[in-house]
Design an enzyme around this catalytic site. Structure first.
Site, mmCIF file in Angstrom:
data_model
loop_
_atom_site.group_PDB
_atom_site.id
_atom_site.type_symbol
_atom_site.label_atom_id
_atom_site.label_comp_id
_atom_site.label_asym_id
_atom_site.label_seq_id
_atom_site.Cartn_x
_atom_site.Cartn_y
_atom_site.Cartn_z
ATOM 1 C CG ASP A 131 -0.221 -3.103 -14.612
ATOM 2 O OD1 ASP A 131 -1.150 -3.232 -15.420
ATOM 3 O OD2 ASP A 131 -0.401 -3.100 -13.373
ATOM 4 C CD GLN A 173 -1.368 -0.420 3.626
ATOM 5 O OE1 GLN A 173 -2.252 -1.263 3.430
ATOM 6 N NE2 GLN A 173 -1.266 0.227 4.790
#
Length: 637
Positions: free
Chosen positions: A347, A196
């Site tokens: 990505d 995160q």
């Protein structure tokens, strides 16, 4: 400790089993068992495989993984419990697919079963989330409706507690948080399956930074799942060799290599530095700075990117950015990564690409990158050249050279299929070409022929599809190839790489006939690319007059091309003969065509500079002539 973030998980060492490709005709186009072909060739040397087995590097890593899994207390019971969970979950899903097929409702429940698969992968945790994301980019394995559902697979999960994250940061930094940061966001900016992100301010400089923190105990979970996955793969080698032409265990190794790369934040830091180096002279691309002294294997600190998400076209326009110009910048940056650097972002979804307010394109999240060798870059350019020349036999051979086909495959039946795909895709003109259409047709081809997409090229396909999707979302009428072709034309005409010189010759000669019109088109397209990129095209509409006054006039630098062309003319008898024939084809001198070409380039050529370069090259030309002459004498003997 109890891992509340992933249902039914116990925190003990691990390695993964991907879905053993439960194959019903509902999920797959074929009713056979197939595994995930996954990427080899990475920056970390996890996988180096040969056709017949694993390399010593792979074996050493597998031994390390096995030892990490088995050395912990309660490892066997943990593996058994996790194995039962995986087999039960996937077996239940598989039985539902079989039942649907038997009762004849397989097609009508596809949307429901696709969503069910996506939810199942999320429930099984980070290894399966990553596996699903890989599967979503494999049109050679999964049917399109399931693939579309998995394309929206998100690895967003509830964040783990701030205090746990802050403790990890302090452990990696070796000092209290307050000594390094003057403030840090009380809530996560983003949370995913592996980590995160927080926003913070450096105490020493006042700079805003992003802190990426790895989830606690995530590595043992990944190890355990991969271990189980590889164990399962050992039972599938025969099927994998038959259907994909490769060993299932090696496929798992490729997947594991990529997944373990993403766990190593020091590797991601190096990736960022490589991208920074590649784009250091490009004023249209922003790569965040990485603070290496503050980074560790579980913590990454990088410059905060204050940009506009690509999902908000109106905000981009409100910032005074020309959307078409911004998309031109993005396509050019993507092509440079793929064909120039051989290091590309694996990505590039909308959450990882931002529009800066100064018109630059910014990239974040460099955990998933792929590397193409010089040879593969050249073969990709070959494929473009063969497509332009409509040389479908060579296009089929390019598939073999890139690893899509095994070397002993007969490509003759594939040639008509390739021709049909290309002709249908560009039937209305190149301006209507799009990767989505080609991929859809390609899906049919891979199911009819023994084609396996190497993982690195599945990333290339995903990257191009994703970026084309962003382009169409921001500007529905945007034509990807209208930007791509000028870039490729400029590379062919100006790049001094000898291999690209050969490709240029291949483009200009078709069936032994010189293509004057093609040369003119290449020059026009290349000039267009130079004109567009001489300043940031995303900003050109803000103030046209000021833009023109500030813009540095750039030219299409053909100096090296002319010099190399002159050398080839004098030293290569074959080229000399072809060029002389080109001037006298159809029993006439092609003076008019030559004049047309000169008019296109006369404002681009610095005659004194070209003359100096040609004169400097005379000793090399003489040497090459002497060597050629001596070779001919010796061969004549």
């Amino acid at each position: 400790m109890d891992l509340i973030y992933y249902p039914n998980y116990t925190i003990t060492p691990s390695l993964s089993s991907q879905n053993p490709k439960t194959s019903s005709r509902i999920l797959l186009q074929r009713s056979n068992f197939r595994s995930y072909p996954i990427r080899a060739a990475a920056a970390s040397s996890y996988v180096e495989t040969t056709k017949n087995g694993a390399s010593s590097t792979t074996i050493r890593r597998n031994v390390t993984v096995r030892s990490k899994v088995l050395e912990s207390r309660g490892a066997i019971s943990s593996l058994m419990l996790r194995g039962v969970e995986i087999v039960w979950s996937l077996g239940l899903y598989w039985s539902n697919l079989v039942y649907d097929f038997l009762v004849g409702r397989d097609e009508e429940v596809v949307p429901y079963r696709a969503r069910q698969l996506r939810n199942l992968l999320c429930d099984l945790g980070p290894s399966f989330i990553k596996a699903g994301q890989v599967l979503a980019n494999r049109p050679d394995i999964i049917r399109e409706d399931y693939m579309n559902e998995l394309c929206v697979l998100q690895d967003d999960v509830p964040p783990f507690p701030n205090q746990v994250a802050f403790n990890i940061i302090e452990e990696e930094l070796g000092q209290p948080l307050e000594d390094v940061f003057s403030n840090i966001s009380p809530q996560t900016i983003a949370a995913a399956s592996l980590g995160q992100v927080y926003r913070a301010t450096l105490r020493a400089t006042g700079e805003d930074v992003a802190i990426k923190v790895q989830r606690p105990q995530i590595e043992p979970i990944i190890f355990r799942d991969l271990f189980l996955f590889r164990t399962l793969a050992s039972f599938l080698n025969g099927i994998s060799l038959q259907k994909l032409g490769c060993n299932a265990e090696l496929i798992v190794d490729e997947f594991g290599e990529k997944l373990l790369e993403e766990l190593d934040y020091t590797l991601e830091a190096r990736n960022i530095e490589d991208f920074l180096e590649n784009f250091k002279d490009d004023p249209t691309v922003k790569i965040p700075r990485v603070y290496r002294k503050l980074c560790g294997s579980r913590v990454l600190v990088m410059e905060w990117i204050d940009g506009i998400r690509c999902t908000n076209p109106q905000a981009i326009r409100d910032a005074g950015i020309d959307v078409n110009g911004f998309l031109t910048v993005g396509v050019s940056a993507a092509l440079r990564q793929l064909l120039e650097f051989g290091l590309f972002h694996g990505d590039p979804h909308p959450g990882n690409i931002f529009a800066m307010r100064d018109g630059r394109i910014a990239y974040v999240d460099f955990g998933n990158v792929a590397v193409l060798s010089q040879q593969n870059k050249q073969i990709l350019i070959d494929a473009v050249v063969h497509a332009v020349n409509e040389d479908y036999a060579e296009m089929a051979n390019d598939f073999t050279r890139l690893g899509f086909l095994s070397s002993d495959t007969d490509v003759a039946p594939i040639i008509p299929a390739l021709e049909a795909i290309w002709q249908n895709s560009v039937g209305k003109g190149l301006s209507d070409f799009n990767f989505i259409t080609v991929t859809g047709k390609f899906n049919q081809l891979v199911y009819n022929y023994p084609i396996r997409i190497p993982e690195r090229f599945s990333l290339v396909i995903r990257s191009l599809l994703t970026q084309e999707g962003i382009c169409l979302m921001l500007e529905p009428d945007f034509k990807f190839l209208e930007v791509a072709y000028p870039y490729i034309a400029k590379r062919l005409l100006t790049d001094p790489n000898p291999a690209l010189r050969e490709r240029l010759i291949q483009v200009l000669f078709k069936g032994g006939v010189f293509q004057w019109k093609r040369l003119e088109n290449l020059i026009v397209l290349a000039k267009e690319n130079v004109a567009k990129m001489s300043s940031n095209p995303a900003l050109q509409v803000k103030d046209i007059q000021n833009s023109r006054s500030l813009q540095v006039k750039k030219k299409l630098d053909l100096t090296n091309t002319i010099k190399d062309g002159a050398r080839l003319f004098f030293t290569d008898e074959g080229i000399r003969r072809q060029l002389l024939l080109a001037m006298t084809e159809d029993s006439k001198l092609h003076i008019e065509e030559l004049v047309d070409v000169y008019r296109l380039v006369e404002d681009q050529i610095d005659i004194p500079s070209v003359t100096r370069e040609v004169v400097r090259d005379i000793p090399t030309v003489i040497r090459d002539l002497m060597l050629s002459w001596s070779d001919s004498i010796l061969s004549g003997r």
